[in-house]
Design a protein around this motif. Structure first.
Motif, mmCIF file in Angstrom:
data_model
loop_
_atom_site.group_PDB
_atom_site.id
_atom_site.type_symbol
_atom_site.label_atom_id
_atom_site.label_comp_id
_atom_site.label_asym_id
_atom_site.label_seq_id
_atom_site.Cartn_x
_atom_site.Cartn_y
_atom_site.Cartn_z
ATOM 1 N N UNK A 15 0.821 -1.208 0.000
ATOM 2 C CA UNK A 15 0.000 0.000 0.000
ATOM 3 C C UNK A 15 0.860 1.266 0.000
ATOM 4 N N UNK A 16 2.150 1.109 0.192
ATOM 5 C CA UNK A 16 3.046 2.264 0.114
ATOM 6 C C UNK A 16 3.116 2.718 -1.344
ATOM 7 N N UNK A 17 3.381 3.994 -1.560
ATOM 8 C CA UNK A 17 3.336 4.489 -2.936
ATOM 9 C C UNK A 17 4.502 4.075 -3.833
ATOM 10 N N UNK A 18 5.605 3.576 -3.281
ATOM 11 C CA UNK A 18 6.759 3.261 -4.119
ATOM 12 C C UNK A 18 6.978 1.758 -4.244
ATOM 13 N N UNK A 19 7.704 1.373 -5.299
ATOM 14 C CA UNK A 19 8.084 -0.015 -5.522
ATOM 15 C C UNK A 19 9.515 -0.172 -5.022
ATOM 16 N N UNK A 20 9.742 -1.103 -4.133
ATOM 17 C CA UNK A 20 11.073 -1.313 -3.577
ATOM 18 C C UNK A 20 11.822 -2.352 -4.402
ATOM 19 N N UNK A 21 13.124 -2.126 -4.579
ATOM 20 C CA UNK A 21 13.982 -3.013 -5.366
ATOM 21 C C UNK A 21 14.982 -3.674 -4.418
ATOM 22 N N UNK A 22 15.106 -4.995 -4.538
ATOM 23 C CA UNK A 22 15.975 -5.771 -3.645
ATOM 24 C C UNK A 22 16.975 -6.588 -4.458
ATOM 25 N N UNK A 32 14.318 2.509 -4.760
ATOM 26 C CA UNK A 32 12.873 2.491 -4.950
ATOM 27 C C UNK A 32 12.524 3.141 -6.278
ATOM 28 N N UNK A 33 11.422 2.710 -6.838
ATOM 29 C CA UNK A 33 10.856 3.360 -8.018
ATOM 30 C C UNK A 33 9.752 4.280 -7.526
ATOM 31 N N UNK A 34 9.876 5.552 -7.824
ATOM 32 C CA UNK A 34 8.905 6.552 -7.389
ATOM 33 C C UNK A 34 7.656 6.458 -8.263
ATOM 34 N N UNK A 35 6.523 6.170 -7.642
ATOM 35 C CA UNK A 35 5.257 6.090 -8.391
ATOM 36 C C UNK A 35 4.487 7.410 -8.319
ATOM 37 N N UNK A 36 5.162 8.473 -7.919
ATOM 38 C CA UNK A 36 4.577 9.812 -7.825
ATOM 39 C C UNK A 36 3.359 9.849 -6.902
ATOM 40 N N UNK A 37 3.441 9.101 -5.821
ATOM 41 C CA UNK A 37 2.379 9.115 -4.834
ATOM 42 C C UNK A 37 1.160 8.280 -5.182
ATOM 43 N N UNK A 38 1.183 7.614 -6.323
ATOM 44 C CA UNK A 38 0.058 6.757 -6.699
ATOM 45 C C UNK A 38 0.242 5.411 -6.013
ATOM 46 N N UNK A 39 -0.729 4.999 -5.251
ATOM 47 C CA UNK A 39 -0.625 3.732 -4.548
ATOM 48 C C UNK A 39 -0.714 2.542 -5.482
ATOM 49 N N UNK A 40 0.037 1.519 -5.176
ATOM 50 C CA UNK A 40 -0.038 0.262 -5.915
ATOM 51 C C UNK A 40 -1.295 -0.460 -5.447
ATOM 52 N N UNK A 41 -2.089 -0.950 -6.390
ATOM 53 C CA UNK A 41 -3.302 -1.665 -6.033
ATOM 54 C C UNK A 41 -3.190 -3.109 -6.497
ATOM 55 N N UNK A 42 -3.377 -4.029 -5.588
ATOM 56 C CA UNK A 42 -3.356 -5.437 -5.946
ATOM 57 C C UNK A 42 -1.966 -6.011 -6.152
ATOM 58 N N UNK A 71 14.627 4.340 -12.536
ATOM 59 C CA UNK A 71 13.678 4.348 -11.416
ATOM 60 C C UNK A 71 12.675 5.486 -11.520
ATOM 61 N N UNK A 72 12.176 5.716 -12.738
ATOM 62 C CA UNK A 72 11.198 6.790 -12.921
ATOM 63 C C UNK A 72 10.034 6.321 -13.806
ATOM 64 N N UNK A 73 8.965 7.096 -13.757
ATOM 65 C CA UNK A 73 7.780 6.789 -14.568
ATOM 66 C C UNK A 73 8.007 7.250 -16.001
ATOM 67 N N UNK A 74 7.668 6.370 -16.958
ATOM 68 C CA UNK A 74 7.780 6.747 -18.364
ATOM 69 C C UNK A 74 6.420 6.842 -19.039
ATOM 70 N N UNK A 75 5.398 6.195 -18.471
ATOM 71 C CA UNK A 75 4.064 6.262 -19.065
ATOM 72 C C UNK A 75 3.021 5.892 -18.027
ATOM 73 N N UNK A 76 1.828 6.418 -18.233
ATOM 74 C CA UNK A 76 0.684 6.103 -17.401
ATOM 75 C C UNK A 76 -0.443 5.692 -18.343
ATOM 76 N N UNK A 77 -0.947 4.473 -18.162
ATOM 77 C CA UNK A 77 -1.994 3.939 -19.035
ATOM 78 C C UNK A 77 -3.309 3.949 -18.270
#
Length: 186
Positions: A15-22, A32-42, A71-77
């Motif tokens: 539910x955190x807004x970023x994607x963590x890389x391990x 982390x990949x910044x999702x610009x505050x958009x929460x990951x759903x599912x 680690x940045x957004x390139x597109x939003x669908x």
């Protein structure tokens, strides 16, 4: 959780807004990949290896495409006009198609396909509707251009992405189905 094919990295989302890389060797976070505050759903994520991108299901029926190295957004669908959860995603590398199953119980569902262009630009490719059924899992893709889809009623469907033909299999109880054959021909 998404583990890359070469098993070098694991990505996690909640539910955190970023994607963590391990790092899979050291189990240490590499960023982390910044999702610009958009929460990951599912927590639906896929890797698009020929583009170096990660696709992630976001809130309100959007899919974000993120450059793994930068680690940045390139597109939003926008998956559909009305907010709807994305229940499943796969990437068909040989066809360069991102596939998502979405919908709401009681309202029906869809399988949507996008062709991913250079730089992460997504072009609508096709869309298939399911009356009253919501695609919950996209289990496999076989050599005959067929997606194998499980829905919210424990039914299995086969969808030919070239002809649009949908065949329902009524004799499989998915509550007991745990795996498909590796060759996806059965």
């Amino acid at each position: 959780i998404l583990v890359l094919e070469d098993q070098s990295l694991m990505l996690s989302a909640s539910s955190e807004p970023n994607i963590k890389i391990w790092d899979m060797d050291t189990w240490e976070s590499t960023g982390e990949i910044d999702t610009r505050g958009r929460g990951i759903q599912g927590s639906q994520m896929v890797y698009l290896p020929n583009h170096g991108l990660i696709g992630a299901s976001l809130q309100n029926g959007f899919i974000g495409l993120y450059n793994l190295d930068k680690k940045n957004e390139v597109a939003l669908i926008m998956a559909q006009d009305l907010p709807s959860p994305i229940h499943a995603m796969i990437y068909l590398e040989e066809k360069n198609l991102l596939v998502a199953g979405l919908g709401k119980d009681g309202c029906g569902g869809k399988i949507k396909l996008w062709n991913i262009q250079r730089g992460g630009r997504a072009e609508d490719h096709d869309e298939f509707s399911f009356d009253g059924d919501v695609p919950r899992s996209i289990l496999a893709f076989n050599k005959e251009r067929t997606l194998i889809i499980a829905n919210n009623q424990n039914k299995l469907f086969m969808l030919d992405i070239e002809s649009g033909g949908i065949e329902e299999s009524r004799d499989i109880d998915l509550t007991r189905c745990i795996a498909l054959a590796d060759d996806h021909d059965r």
